[in-house]
Design an enzyme around this catalytic site. Sequence first.
Site, PDB file in Angstrom:
ATOM      1  N   ASP A  30      26.334  14.894  67.321  1.00  0.00           N
ATOM      2  CA  ASP A  30      26.826  13.518  67.443  1.00  0.00           C
ATOM      3  C   ASP A  30      28.294  13.558  67.866  1.00  0.00           C
ATOM      4  O   ASP A  30      29.086  14.353  67.342  1.00  0.00           O
ATOM      5  CB  ASP A  30      26.665  12.775  66.107  1.00  0.00           C
ATOM      6  CG  ASP A  30      26.801  11.272  66.264  1.00  0.00           C
ATOM      7  OD1 ASP A  30      25.801  10.560  66.043  1.00  0.00           O
ATOM      8  OD2 ASP A  30      27.903  10.803  66.616  1.00  0.00           O
ATOM      9  N   ASN A  87      18.047   4.761  61.911  1.00  0.00           N
ATOM     10  CA  ASN A  87      18.425   3.351  61.896  1.00  0.00           C
ATOM     11  C   ASN A  87      17.482   2.594  62.824  1.00  0.00           C
ATOM     12  O   ASN A  87      17.211   3.043  63.942  1.00  0.00           O
ATOM     13  CB  ASN A  87      19.877   3.196  62.358  1.00  0.00           C
ATOM     14  CG  ASN A  87      20.850   3.874  61.411  1.00  0.00           C
ATOM     15  OD1 ASN A  87      20.665   3.871  60.201  1.00  0.00           O
ATOM     16  ND2 ASN A  87      21.897   4.485  61.965  1.00  0.00           N
ATOM     17  N   GLY A  93      21.351  -1.099  61.572  1.00  0.00           N
ATOM     18  CA  GLY A  93      22.560  -0.494  62.134  1.00  0.00           C
ATOM     19  C   GLY A  93      22.311   0.349  63.369  1.00  0.00           C
ATOM     20  O   GLY A  93      23.139   1.182  63.739  1.00  0.00           O
ATOM     21  N   GLN A  94      21.170   0.123  64.048  1.00  0.00           N
ATOM     22  CA  GLN A  94      20.877   0.912  65.254  1.00  0.00           C
ATOM     23  C   GLN A  94      21.733   0.431  66.411  1.00  0.00           C
ATOM     24  O   GLN A  94      21.706  -0.754  66.766  1.00  0.00           O
ATOM     25  CB  GLN A  94      19.385   0.789  65.624  1.00  0.00           C
ATOM     26  CG  GLN A  94      19.000   1.643  66.823  1.00  0.00           C
ATOM     27  CD  GLN A  94      17.507   1.589  67.147  1.00  0.00           C
ATOM     28  OE1 GLN A  94      16.749   0.844  66.512  1.00  0.00           O
ATOM     29  NE2 GLN A  94      17.095   2.369  68.121  1.00  0.00           N
ATOM     30  N   HIS A 100      16.084   7.808  67.553  1.00  0.00           N
ATOM     31  CA  HIS A 100      16.758   9.075  67.233  1.00  0.00           C
ATOM     32  C   HIS A 100      16.843   9.243  65.728  1.00  0.00           C
ATOM     33  O   HIS A 100      17.031   8.282  64.989  1.00  0.00           O
ATOM     34  CB  HIS A 100      18.159   9.131  67.855  1.00  0.00           C
ATOM     35  CG  HIS A 100      19.011   7.949  67.546  1.00  0.00           C
ATOM     36  ND1 HIS A 100      18.867   6.732  68.175  1.00  0.00           N
ATOM     37  CD2 HIS A 100      20.032   7.784  66.664  1.00  0.00           C
ATOM     38  CE1 HIS A 100      19.748   5.878  67.698  1.00  0.00           C
ATOM     39  NE2 HIS A 100      20.469   6.488  66.761  1.00  0.00           N
ATOM     40  N   HIS A 102      19.054  11.061  62.796  1.00  0.00           N
ATOM     41  CA  HIS A 102      20.306  11.734  62.463  1.00  0.00           C
ATOM     42  C   HIS A 102      19.985  12.797  61.413  1.00  0.00           C
ATOM     43  O   HIS A 102      19.329  12.499  60.412  1.00  0.00           O
ATOM     44  CB  HIS A 102      21.302  10.769  61.802  1.00  0.00           C
ATOM     45  CG  HIS A 102      21.720   9.597  62.642  1.00  0.00           C
ATOM     46  ND1 HIS A 102      22.987   9.485  63.171  1.00  0.00           N
ATOM     47  CD2 HIS A 102      21.063   8.468  63.010  1.00  0.00           C
ATOM     48  CE1 HIS A 102      23.091   8.334  63.829  1.00  0.00           C
ATOM     49  NE2 HIS A 102      21.932   7.694  63.748  1.00  0.00           N
TER      50      HIS A 102
END
Length: 114
Positions: A30, A87, A93-94, A100, A102
């Site tokens: 990230d 998310n 909170g995407q 994806h 995390h």
Amino acid sequence: MSNTIFDKILAGDIPVDSVFEDEDVLAFNDVNPKAPVHVLVIPKKRASRFSELSGRPIEEIGRFFAAVSRIAALLDLDENGYRVVINNGPDGGQEVEYLHAHILGGRRLTWPPG
Ligand code: AMP
């Protein structure tokens, strides 16, 4: 929307700090890490959101999660543990509309999230 930054990364148009790739997934660091280890795993078969997976073949879903688990092990996180976060949508909170996961680790994470 199918031209997100992750679509461009998968197409090779934007470079990333890749940590793993196979026929199912691409994993990369990230750019704005929230933990000492913060890796994103994206499926090569496009989905915008986690909620889309309900309509997908179990085999495809299973391969994605097996890859996430394998990548966490490759990152040497199995012994101390880690968190997998997906998310989904605005309340989740995407920010990037490409599914994806995390993988967060390398420190003791707090709970609950904000
Ligand atoms: P989310 O809020 O779950 O959609 O997470 C999107 C994540 O993508 C954030 O943690 C960003 O820091 C990360 N991100 C955005 N652009 C890039 C990029 N070019 N390379 C790596 N990570 C990125």
